[in-house]
Design an enzyme around this catalytic site. Sequence first.
Site, PDB file in Angstrom:
ATOM      1  N   VAL A 108       0.843  -1.191   0.000  1.00  0.00           N
ATOM      2  CA  VAL A 108       0.000   0.000   0.000  1.00  0.00           C
ATOM      3  C   VAL A 108       0.884   1.249   0.000  1.00  0.00           C
ATOM      4  O   VAL A 108       1.660   1.463   0.936  1.00  0.00           O
ATOM      5  CB  VAL A 108      -0.935   0.015   1.222  1.00  0.00           C
ATOM      6  CG1 VAL A 108      -1.820   1.257   1.201  1.00  0.00           C
ATOM      7  CG2 VAL A 108      -1.781  -1.244   1.268  1.00  0.00           C
ATOM      8  N   VAL A 110       0.906   5.619  -1.286  1.00  0.00           N
ATOM      9  CA  VAL A 110       0.345   6.805  -1.935  1.00  0.00           C
ATOM     10  C   VAL A 110       1.473   7.813  -2.065  1.00  0.00           C
ATOM     11  O   VAL A 110       2.168   8.120  -1.084  1.00  0.00           O
ATOM     12  CB  VAL A 110      -0.821   7.410  -1.129  1.00  0.00           C
ATOM     13  CG1 VAL A 110      -1.301   8.710  -1.786  1.00  0.00           C
ATOM     14  CG2 VAL A 110      -1.975   6.426  -1.016  1.00  0.00           C
ATOM     15  N   ARG A 116      -4.093  13.415   0.813  1.00  0.00           N
ATOM     16  CA  ARG A 116      -5.318  14.158   1.111  1.00  0.00           C
ATOM     17  C   ARG A 116      -6.252  14.255  -0.084  1.00  0.00           C
ATOM     18  O   ARG A 116      -7.006  15.213  -0.216  1.00  0.00           O
ATOM     19  CB  ARG A 116      -4.981  15.580   1.611  1.00  0.00           C
ATOM     20  CG  ARG A 116      -4.045  15.621   2.800  1.00  0.00           C
ATOM     21  CD  ARG A 116      -4.753  15.119   4.076  1.00  0.00           C
ATOM     22  NE  ARG A 116      -3.874  15.248   5.216  1.00  0.00           N
ATOM     23  CZ  ARG A 116      -3.154  14.258   5.741  1.00  0.00           C
ATOM     24  NH1 ARG A 116      -3.219  13.058   5.199  1.00  0.00           N
ATOM     25  NH2 ARG A 116      -2.396  14.454   6.793  1.00  0.00           N
ATOM     26  N   ARG A 117      -6.205  13.246  -0.939  1.00  0.00           N
ATOM     27  CA  ARG A 117      -7.110  13.225  -2.086  1.00  0.00           C
ATOM     28  C   ARG A 117      -7.988  11.970  -2.077  1.00  0.00           C
ATOM     29  O   ARG A 117      -8.611  11.623  -3.073  1.00  0.00           O
ATOM     30  CB  ARG A 117      -6.319  13.323  -3.393  1.00  0.00           C
ATOM     31  CG  ARG A 117      -5.586  14.655  -3.528  1.00  0.00           C
ATOM     32  CD  ARG A 117      -4.777  14.771  -4.801  1.00  0.00           C
ATOM     33  NE  ARG A 117      -5.602  14.748  -6.002  1.00  0.00           N
ATOM     34  CZ  ARG A 117      -5.105  14.921  -7.234  1.00  0.00           C
ATOM     35  NH1 ARG A 117      -3.805  15.146  -7.403  1.00  0.00           N
ATOM     36  NH2 ARG A 117      -5.903  14.885  -8.276  1.00  0.00           N
ATOM     37  N   GLY A 118      -8.012  11.288  -0.955  1.00  0.00           N
ATOM     38  CA  GLY A 118      -8.897  10.147  -0.796  1.00  0.00           C
ATOM     39  C   GLY A 118      -8.448   8.881  -1.497  1.00  0.00           C
ATOM     40  O   GLY A 118      -9.240   7.934  -1.660  1.00  0.00           O
ATOM     41  N   LEU A 120      -6.118   6.457  -0.635  1.00  0.00           N
ATOM     42  CA  LEU A 120      -6.086   5.271   0.218  1.00  0.00           C
ATOM     43  C   LEU A 120      -7.490   4.837   0.590  1.00  0.00           C
ATOM     44  O   LEU A 120      -7.827   3.646   0.518  1.00  0.00           O
ATOM     45  CB  LEU A 120      -5.264   5.545   1.474  1.00  0.00           C
ATOM     46  CG  LEU A 120      -5.253   4.404   2.513  1.00  0.00           C
ATOM     47  CD1 LEU A 120      -4.724   3.111   1.905  1.00  0.00           C
ATOM     48  CD2 LEU A 120      -4.447   4.794   3.737  1.00  0.00           C
ATOM     49  N   TYR A 149      -4.208   2.331   9.897  1.00  0.00           N
ATOM     50  CA  TYR A 149      -5.242   1.368   9.538  1.00  0.00           C
ATOM     51  C   TYR A 149      -6.344   1.195  10.573  1.00  0.00           C
ATOM     52  O   TYR A 149      -7.354   0.556  10.294  1.00  0.00           O
ATOM     53  CB  TYR A 149      -4.588   0.021   9.217  1.00  0.00           C
ATOM     54  CG  TYR A 149      -3.702   0.121   8.000  1.00  0.00           C
ATOM     55  CD1 TYR A 149      -4.245   0.201   6.728  1.00  0.00           C
ATOM     56  CD2 TYR A 149      -2.313   0.201   8.129  1.00  0.00           C
ATOM     57  CE1 TYR A 149      -3.445   0.335   5.617  1.00  0.00           C
ATOM     58  CE2 TYR A 149      -1.502   0.328   7.014  1.00  0.00           C
ATOM     59  CZ  TYR A 149      -2.066   0.395   5.765  1.00  0.00           C
ATOM     60  OH  TYR A 149      -1.259   0.537   4.655  1.00  0.00           O
ATOM     61  N   PHE A 437       4.169  -9.839   4.833  1.00  0.00           N
ATOM     62  CA  PHE A 437       3.723  -9.853   3.454  1.00  0.00           C
ATOM     63  C   PHE A 437       3.434  -8.435   2.978  1.00  0.00           C
ATOM     64  O   PHE A 437       3.381  -7.512   3.772  1.00  0.00           O
ATOM     65  CB  PHE A 437       2.480 -10.738   3.283  1.00  0.00           C
ATOM     66  CG  PHE A 437       1.331 -10.388   4.189  1.00  0.00           C
ATOM     67  CD1 PHE A 437       0.327  -9.526   3.756  1.00  0.00           C
ATOM     68  CD2 PHE A 437       1.269 -10.879   5.475  1.00  0.00           C
ATOM     69  CE1 PHE A 437      -0.726  -9.189   4.588  1.00  0.00           C
ATOM     70  CE2 PHE A 437       0.204 -10.550   6.321  1.00  0.00           C
ATOM     71  CZ  PHE A 437      -0.791  -9.706   5.875  1.00  0.00           C
TER      72      PHE A 437
END
Length: 437
Positions: A108, A110, A116-118, A120, A149, A437
């Site tokens: 994962v 970004v 701050r652009r949504g 994730l 998370y 992982f």
Amino acid sequence: MQTDTGLRMESFAPGYDDADPSAADTRTTNWFEAVRLGFHEHRADPAQLPAMVDAYRRDGRVLTAVYDDAAPDFAWDASVPVGTYATMVNTLNVGGGQLLPAHLVTCVTVRPTHRRRGILRRMITTDLVRAKESGLALAALTASEATIYGRFGFGAASSAASITVDVRDGLPFRTAATGTAVIADSAKLQELAPEIFRVHQARTPGALGRQYAYALRASGAWSEHSSEPDKALRSIIHYDAAGIPDGYATYKFKGWDTQPETIKVVDLIAATDEAYRELWRCLGSIDLVDRLTFDVAPVSDPLPWMLADRRRHQVSGVEDVLWLRILDTAAALEARHYTGSSAVVLSVVDPLGLAGGVWQVNADGGRGTVTALAGDQAPSGIPSVELDADALGSLYLGGVSARTLAAAGGIRGSAEALDTLDVLFTAPTMPYCNTHF
């Protein structure tokens, strides 16, 4: 999929170039490059990527990428994703030898220029909904950052210890040696390691099935962070009294410039307690070494209790490993193992709407039955609690008590209800996951 922020998201299987099947295709190559940027790794050697594609395909991984097609002049190629995400499925020991398929989230990233652009939130919520619809009861990840998370319903469910063992003048044990140990043939270990791990997983609550690359790393065919050979890696195998392999350990000498002279234990998998003890005995007998280190030891490690001098074993840190996110509350709760016989009502609060609801759990003989209740149907006389989705993820394997989670604010209920939860959910041994992982 076009997002509402003007970004484009798509999912795909890792693939090869149609014109050159010995090379990764452009889309997969660019996805790898974006991941390497996110984790501060060197740019990939194109010659290594086909092996990575093969391993990912064997794992059944699905890759997700978010693209910004409006990149200005002089920006990095717009075909390189600004966000990455990957998933696969493997089994998790949820207690009592029960192996439950789990949806694993990894890779994962970004790009810092696109925060701050949504991105994730769009990737993870879309994926978790899809995973639940496919019939999976829980999702899992190993987190590079601990603050991300929880808001998506993941809770830390297992931890591992970093340990140092003083082996100057050998490592005395309380009991005599059993079985035999040998230096392994590295190439043959690639075939044996998964077999030993399967036995380990079946007996270890919290153990997660391993991806294909683990066997390659055990053999030294791959290094820890690339598909290049690891020429520094050595390994040992333990055989029980009947001559059956029941454990292995891989290790590296840290070099003569490291003082005191140190061996780093990279991986240690035991199918029995005896194998665990004897692997450490063998490691502790290696000449010209003063110290052993291991970064993924069990928190409830039996090793200090095996030693004649337990002070040779020191814990230098404890860090979370496995994070769990319940997707289907009834299916997840019916799959796990319980201690004691009792009943409890759980009101799960889930802002994402995946695991929320009111559930009555009746446990007896290690198994549980789960019934969904309407909000006004909670029966009298049965202890009840309210808990957040991330707290349910943390509680699920029994690695933390309900009392502790209540003190942290994740569970709300009476003392009687918390006691009931702890009787039912607390595992007889701490969950242990040594698979990243």
